[in-house]
Design a protein around this motif. Structure first.
Motif, mmCIF file in Angstrom:
data_model
loop_
_atom_site.group_PDB
_atom_site.id
_atom_site.type_symbol
_atom_site.label_atom_id
_atom_site.label_comp_id
_atom_site.label_asym_id
_atom_site.label_seq_id
_atom_site.Cartn_x
_atom_site.Cartn_y
_atom_site.Cartn_z
ATOM 1 N N CYS A 1 0.848 -1.193 0.000
ATOM 2 C CA CYS A 1 0.000 0.000 0.000
ATOM 3 C C CYS A 1 0.882 1.241 0.000
ATOM 4 O O CYS A 1 1.804 1.360 0.813
ATOM 5 C CB CYS A 1 -0.916 -0.008 1.215
ATOM 6 S SG CYS A 1 -1.957 1.476 1.346
ATOM 7 N N ASN A 2 0.585 2.158 -0.885
ATOM 8 C CA ASN A 2 1.380 3.374 -0.974
ATOM 9 C C ASN A 2 1.145 4.325 0.195
ATOM 10 O O ASN A 2 1.958 5.214 0.452
ATOM 11 C CB ASN A 2 1.065 4.096 -2.293
ATOM 12 C CG ASN A 2 1.904 5.322 -2.502
ATOM 13 O OD1 ASN A 2 1.424 6.450 -2.411
ATOM 14 N ND2 ASN A 2 3.191 5.110 -2.773
ATOM 15 N N GLN A 3 0.060 4.117 0.959
ATOM 16 C CA GLN A 3 -0.272 5.013 2.060
ATOM 17 C C GLN A 3 0.274 4.509 3.399
ATOM 18 O O GLN A 3 0.980 5.237 4.097
ATOM 19 C CB GLN A 3 -1.796 5.168 2.153
ATOM 20 C CG GLN A 3 -2.433 5.737 0.898
ATOM 21 C CD GLN A 3 -1.981 7.162 0.605
ATOM 22 O OE1 GLN A 3 -1.792 7.964 1.527
ATOM 23 N NE2 GLN A 3 -1.805 7.483 -0.668
ATOM 24 N N CYS A 4 -0.024 3.262 3.750
ATOM 25 C CA CYS A 4 0.378 2.749 5.064
ATOM 26 C C CYS A 4 1.517 1.751 4.992
ATOM 27 O O CYS A 4 1.975 1.266 6.035
ATOM 28 C CB CYS A 4 -0.817 2.119 5.774
ATOM 29 S SG CYS A 4 -1.429 0.605 4.968
ATOM 30 N N ALA B 1 0.561 -7.269 1.534
ATOM 31 C CA ALA B 1 -0.184 -8.520 1.576
ATOM 32 C C ALA B 1 -0.680 -8.828 0.173
ATOM 33 O O ALA B 1 -1.025 -7.926 -0.603
ATOM 34 C CB ALA B 1 -1.356 -8.432 2.550
ATOM 35 N N ALA B 2 -0.703 -10.114 -0.155
ATOM 36 C CA ALA B 2 -1.190 -10.518 -1.471
ATOM 37 C C ALA B 2 -2.670 -10.203 -1.633
ATOM 38 O O ALA B 2 -3.147 -9.958 -2.748
ATOM 39 C CB ALA B 2 -0.937 -12.002 -1.684
ATOM 40 N N ALA B 3 -3.426 -10.191 -0.521
ATOM 41 C CA ALA B 3 -4.866 -9.913 -0.588
ATOM 42 C C ALA B 3 -5.158 -8.466 -0.954
ATOM 43 O O ALA B 3 -6.306 -8.139 -1.295
ATOM 44 C CB ALA B 3 -5.522 -10.253 0.754
ATOM 45 N N ASN B 4 -4.162 -7.566 -0.865
ATOM 46 C CA ASN B 4 -4.390 -6.164 -1.240
ATOM 47 C C ASN B 4 -4.737 -6.033 -2.715
ATOM 48 O O ASN B 4 -5.450 -5.112 -3.105
ATOM 49 C CB ASN B 4 -3.154 -5.327 -0.922
ATOM 50 C CG ASN B 4 -2.941 -5.162 0.574
ATOM 51 O OD1 ASN B 4 -3.836 -5.421 1.369
ATOM 52 N ND2 ASN B 4 -1.747 -4.710 0.953
#
Length: 475
Positions: A397-400, A404-407
């Motif tokens: 995630c570019n924010q947090c 994870a592969a589920a992202n």
């Protein structure tokens, strides 16, 4: 690098060219441009293969295995005396195979060493040039104006002159001759060191150094994610797509002509391999040539798009970060799965589903895009290219920074399971690539142009400019 032009026609001025002796011992002369170009290509190939026959391969037990059982050790002078078809060959043409063959051979040796060090297939060593399977080609040194001189005729046309002279024993039709190659140009020809003619494709290339691009510092920094759905996605949200409608139309025409070729092979009552070996019909040859031209057209469309795109990036960006992708690894065949209950049988391994992805990946050719950026940024000191490790860029995630592969819900949707951030998956990956590039740029303090390597090691090892986007607690 080189500038490629199109050959329109060839003519001969001055003496008729002595091209060798006939079977009955009489001398043969010609002023036909087509015949002269074929003669130059045949003589150049003969000299090249003579030099290649001297090479040998060192086996694992350090013994030498020659490429040819009868290496040709003759010099150019001796060959001119013994081979009548080489006697009148221009000196700058007959001497060029030595350097071309030497460069090709030792480049292959270096490439094999690099592949071996990176645990890849070594690849084949270059072999002899075949008249049947290779294009008819020859090279000629410019040598500061000694030969292969170019003259501009008008805005879009020019002439390359290759000069030579007949030997003393064969000057009854004149001594000096000039082979004039008329070409069509699209831009001014820069200073060059040699020309390379591909007579099969009717092209002439000038060997020269590309000019650096005009770049004004803008402070713009960009991350680029390459893929199949979109050829390139920038960190600012701009996407580059291939002209699918054009490429699909060419693919349909290729398939139609390939089916026509199969019908002709089946009508002969032979297998296609045997049909091609015994000799094909003229209609089959025509269809095969049309398929080759369609593949070449398809490649030119993609190359033209990438050339314009990369030139724009280098002109407008101060730093560009790209993935160090290995296309060969991504398109590798799936490992077979033996069936434990049936000897000699195999279970489905997903290769059929992966075949379309492999074809699309090879068509998009992300390595071509990166190679263009490499040489253009090298010529532009104010623009830096950084290659980063592609691992986890599509899952982070570019924010947090949660990984994870589920992202990655689908090809286009990225939905963070930690913070709920949602955006286009390619844009999210491009922003991760930009951050990794900026991190590496800060570590070098921006002291100099960041060097790029031609062969990047795999993501799991190496000490080159590879930065992982994976959080430290997962490393």
């Amino acid at each position: 690098m080189s500038q490629q032009t199109v050959i329109e026609r060839v003519d001969v001025q001055g003496a008729a060219v002595y091209i060798g002796d006939r079977d009955d011992g009489t001398s043969e002369y010609s002023t036909n441009g087509e015949r002269i170009m074929g003669w130059l290509c045949d003589g150049w190939r003969y000299r090249f293969n003579a030099l290649r026959s001297r090479r040998y391969i060192i086996n694992s037990d350090r013994t030498h295995h020659p490429l040819s059982t009868n290496p040709d050790e003759r010099s150019v002078k001796t060959m001119r005396v013994e081979c009548s078809w080489i006697a009148a060959m221009p000196a700058m043409v007959i001497q060029s195979p030595e350097r071309v063959e030497n460069t090709q051979w030792f480049s292959a040796i270096a490439r094999r060493k690099t592949n071996l060090a990176h645990h890849r297939r070594m690849g084949r060593l270059p072999s002899f040039i075949s008249r049947k399977h290779n294009d008819q080609t020859f090279a000629c040194w410019h040598n500061k104006g000694a030969n292969a001189n170019y003259h501009q005729v008008n805005r879009n046309h020019g002439i390359v002159e290759v000069k030579g002279q007949n030997p003393k024993e064969h000057r009854e039709h004149g001594t000096r001759f000039t082979i004039r190659i008329h070409i069509r140009v699209s831009q001014p020809i820069r200073d060059y060191t040699a020309i390379r003619v591909n007579w099969t494709r009717r092209t002439l290339s000038f060997t020269n150094t590309p000019l650096p691009l005009q770049h004004e510092p803008t402070g713009r920094k960009l991350g680029i994610d390459v893929g199949v759905a979109h050829a390139a996605t920038q960190s600012d949200g701009i996407m580059l797509d291939l002209p699918k409608h054009k490429l699909d139309r060419i693919d349909r025409e290729i398939r139609r002509r390939q089916k026509a070729m199969n019908r002709k092979a089946q009508a002969s009552g032979k297998s296609r391999k045997q049909y091609v070996k015994d000799g094909v019909s003229k209609r089959y040859q025509h269809e095969r040539e049309q398929v080759r031209q369609l593949y070449a057209k398809k490649k030119r469309i993609i190359t033209d798009l990438y050339q314009k795109y990369t030139t724009h990036l280098v002109k407008t960006c101060d730093m560009i970060a790209v993935e160090a992708l290995r296309t060969a690894n991504m398109t590798r065949r799936c490992k077979p799965k033996p069936d434990p209950q049936h000897e000699g049988a195999y279970l489905p391994n997903g290769q059929s589903a992966k075949r379309k992805l492999n074809r699309s990946m090879l068509e998009a050719s992300p390595s071509t895009l990166r190679a263009m950026l490499e040489y253009k940024t090298t010529l532009t000191p104010d623009c830096t290219l950084i290659e980063v490790n592609p691992a986890y860029t599509s899952q982070t995630c570019n924010q947090c920074k949660h990984t994870a592969a589920a992202n990655r819900e689908s090809q286009a949707v990225f939905h963070c399971q930690n913070c709920g951030h949602m955006e286009n998956a390619d844009i999210n990956a491009a922003r991760n690539i930009l951050e990794a590039g900026l991190k590496h740029l800060r570590s070098t303090d921006g002291a100099s142009h960041e060097p790029t390597t031609q062969d990047m090691p795999p993501a799991s090892r190496g000490r080159h400019a590879v930065v992982s986007c994976k959080p430290q607690h997962l490393v």
